[in-house]
Design an enzyme around this catalytic site. Structure first.
Site, mmCIF file in Angstrom:
data_model
loop_
_atom_site.group_PDB
_atom_site.id
_atom_site.type_symbol
_atom_site.label_atom_id
_atom_site.label_comp_id
_atom_site.label_asym_id
_atom_site.label_seq_id
_atom_site.Cartn_x
_atom_site.Cartn_y
_atom_site.Cartn_z
ATOM 1 C CG ASP A 22 29.389 29.350 112.130
ATOM 2 O OD1 ASP A 22 28.711 30.343 111.807
ATOM 3 O OD2 ASP A 22 29.351 28.264 111.523
ATOM 4 C CD GLU A 77 21.568 30.153 112.137
ATOM 5 O OE1 GLU A 77 21.255 28.981 111.869
ATOM 6 O OE2 GLU A 77 21.981 30.962 111.274
#
Length: 550
Positions: free
Chosen positions: A57, A223
């Protein structure tokens, strides 16, 4: 006399120049360069991934001519790694923003897969900010004046179970906003993105959130949003479709609360790079756009790739659009970003000689560390691991916090470590482990007052399965060399030696697998059965990562 003074002055200048050159050379020489993976091809091009390690991420920014990146760290501490680059290809690990993870009573024990999920790093009004989510507690904010730290203590700016992936935006009029998503495992809802007002100093949210996008129809599991503004448009970059199989979308609107238009801007296409998404849009000083994102490679974790990015009709295209449909594909090699000059090759550290008064930045524990777990020795040249009692009810290493681990650095590599075991009692052990939901390790253990080399494996450790001993052999002496070779496909083979020349294979091959939301890791541990007032220990002389010998 004047001539003599001029000669003397010239000599001093030459000496000073030589000293300055030497200092600069030392700084250059001190940069770590991996022996197993370097993304910079040395000819003005690079190959992906730019980071062949589990920096999940990733998010990045540019401040002046410097780029900074952070990434998820879950339960691994120190957390929130801070990486620095001058050219987006060569990255150096310079520190961590989170030295201890709250709540302390929770994260003093392993919490696999919990903790720091997708963070966002930003620079605003002279300060560096990181907003990060803990899916069980809410959204935290920390800040610093220097990315190397010190960073402030985490401030919980929005409490709530299932709040994840925050990203702030400071608007031109001084107002501030925050976008975030939901974790279905905690919140019971997911695949929607929310925007709310934020206090300009980032210390809290204002009012209620507004749902600005519902991805259930076209973008399930949307997301990881990142908030930007360009040419009067508010942009939300977001991954969708799940980690291994997803794509990258971008939303845009002239109003911060929408409605937002939607466009897919990157997908796997004809490449072998699965699920390319979730990352950061950055610009070089000349205004050119680039995108950093991850790819999930199972045991190797989520490594980081760099894509060229262009704009067409105020929509980004990430990677290369081969068929003209506006959706880019990832690149394997490309020209390095033009940042005005060439910088030295550097990679995050891997090997460690343990000659410094601090532990190397490549190392993380599986929980908030305790001072008694290990001691650096500085100029003595070793790191001491103490044999810490196994947790109550010990079944396998899944419950052990004092695992000293680092990320897999390449597709293939070899780890060799030299250690001296100062064992006091039966049941004390020190080992080299490849850790994941399945794991295997080789250890030196005192048993019946005799040292024994053992290889131990465990399958589905998270489910509480017991360990299985697959090899043992008596060992003479206290100094041992432990080795693991990791070959393509994360196939691991363990061995040991008394002289670092002749190695004995120890047990069958092992296929490494990921941990909980992280890749497999490799490192060390020292344990014992039961408590005592002065347990044994192991002095780790060095830990080296090299290419596998042919």
């Amino acid at each position: 006399m004047k001539k003599r003074n001029k000669i003397l002055l010239l000599g001093l200048l030459l000496i000073a120049g030589h000293i300055n050159h030497s200092v600069a050379q030392q700084k250059t020489d001190s940069l770590y360069v991996s022996k197993v993976w370097v993304a910079d091809n040395g000819d003005g091009t690079y190959k992906n991934p730019v980071l062949h390690a589990d920096y999940s991420d990733p998010d990045a920014i540019r401040v002046g001519t410097d780029f900074y990146m952070t990434a998820s760290s879950f339960n691994c501490i120190p957390g929130l790694p801070i990486l620095h680059s001058k050219d987006l290809v060569n990255w150096n690990l310079i520190g961590y923003a989170l030295q201890k993870q709250p709540p302390f009573d929770v994260y003093d024990k392993p919490q696999h897969g919990n903790g720091v999920w997708a963070p966002c790093i930003r620079y605003h009004d002279g300060e560096y900010y990181i907003f990060y989510p803990d899916p069980d507690y809410g959204i935290y904010m920390i800040k610093a004046q220097n990315p190397k730290g010190p960073w402030s203590e985490p401030l919980l700016i929005k409490a709530g179970k299932g709040l994840i992936d925050p990203s702030p935006l400071w608007d031109d009029d001084g107002k501030a906003y925050l976008v975030h998503a939901f974790a279905g495992s905690r919140a019971g809802v997911k695949s929607v993105l929310m925007v709310s007002r934020m206090k300009p100093d980032g210390t809290g949210l204002i009012g209620n959130e507004v749902m600005v996008y519902d991805g259930h129809k076209n973008d399930p599991t949307v997301e990881g949003p990142k908030f930007y503004k360009r040419h009067g448009y508010y942009y939300i970059f977001a991954p969708a479709g799940g980690v291994p199989t997803g794509w990258q979308i971008v939303l845009r609107s002239k109003n911060v609360f929408g409605p937002y238009e939607r466009k897919m801007v990157m997908a796997q296409g004809s490449t072998a790079i699965n699920g390319p998404h979730q990352g950061a849009w950055v610009e070089t000083p000349d205004g050119r756009s680039w995108f950093l994102h991850f790819q999930d490679k199972e045991a190797y974790g989520r490594d980081v790739l760099l894509e060229p990015m262009t704009w067409k009709n105020d929509w980004p295209v990430i990677g290369v659009d081969k068929n003209g449909d506006g959706v880019g594909e990832p690149v394997l090699t490309w020209r390095k970003p033009d940042v005005g000059r060439t910088y030295p090759i550097v990679t995050p550290p891997e090997s460690d000689e343990f000659n410094k008064p601090t532990l190397g930045l490549q190392w993380q524990w599986h929980a908030n560390p305790q001072v008694m777990w290990g001691f650096p020795s500085g100029r003595l040249g070793f790191y001491r691991l103490n044999c810490i009692p196994k947790p109550d009810g010990f079944v396998n290493l899944w419950s052990v916090p004092n695992l000293l681990l680092q990320k897999f650095p390449a597709e293939e590599f070899m780890v060799t470590t030299k250690l001296t075991f100062h064992h006091h009692f039966d049941g004390e052990e020190v080992g080299l482990v490849v850790m994941g939901e399945d794991y295997q390790y080789i250890k030196l253990e005192q048993e019946n007052r005799q040292l024994v080399v053992k290889t131990v494996s465990c399958h589905d450790a998270r489910k509480g399965n017991p360990e299985k001993e697959i090899f043992q052999q008596k060992f003479t002496g206290q100094t041992v060399y432990l080795r693991v070779k990791v070959r393509e496909g994360a196939v691991c083979s363990f061995s040991f030696s008394a002289d670092c020349k002749k190695f004995t294979e120890a047990g069958e091959k092992f296929h490494a697998v990921p941990g909980r939301w992280i890749g497999a890791k490799v490192g060390l541990f020292a344990l014992r059965n039961g408590k005592i007032n002065d347990a044994g220990n192991a002095d780790i002389d060095w830990f080296r990562i090299e290419k596998i010998e042919k």
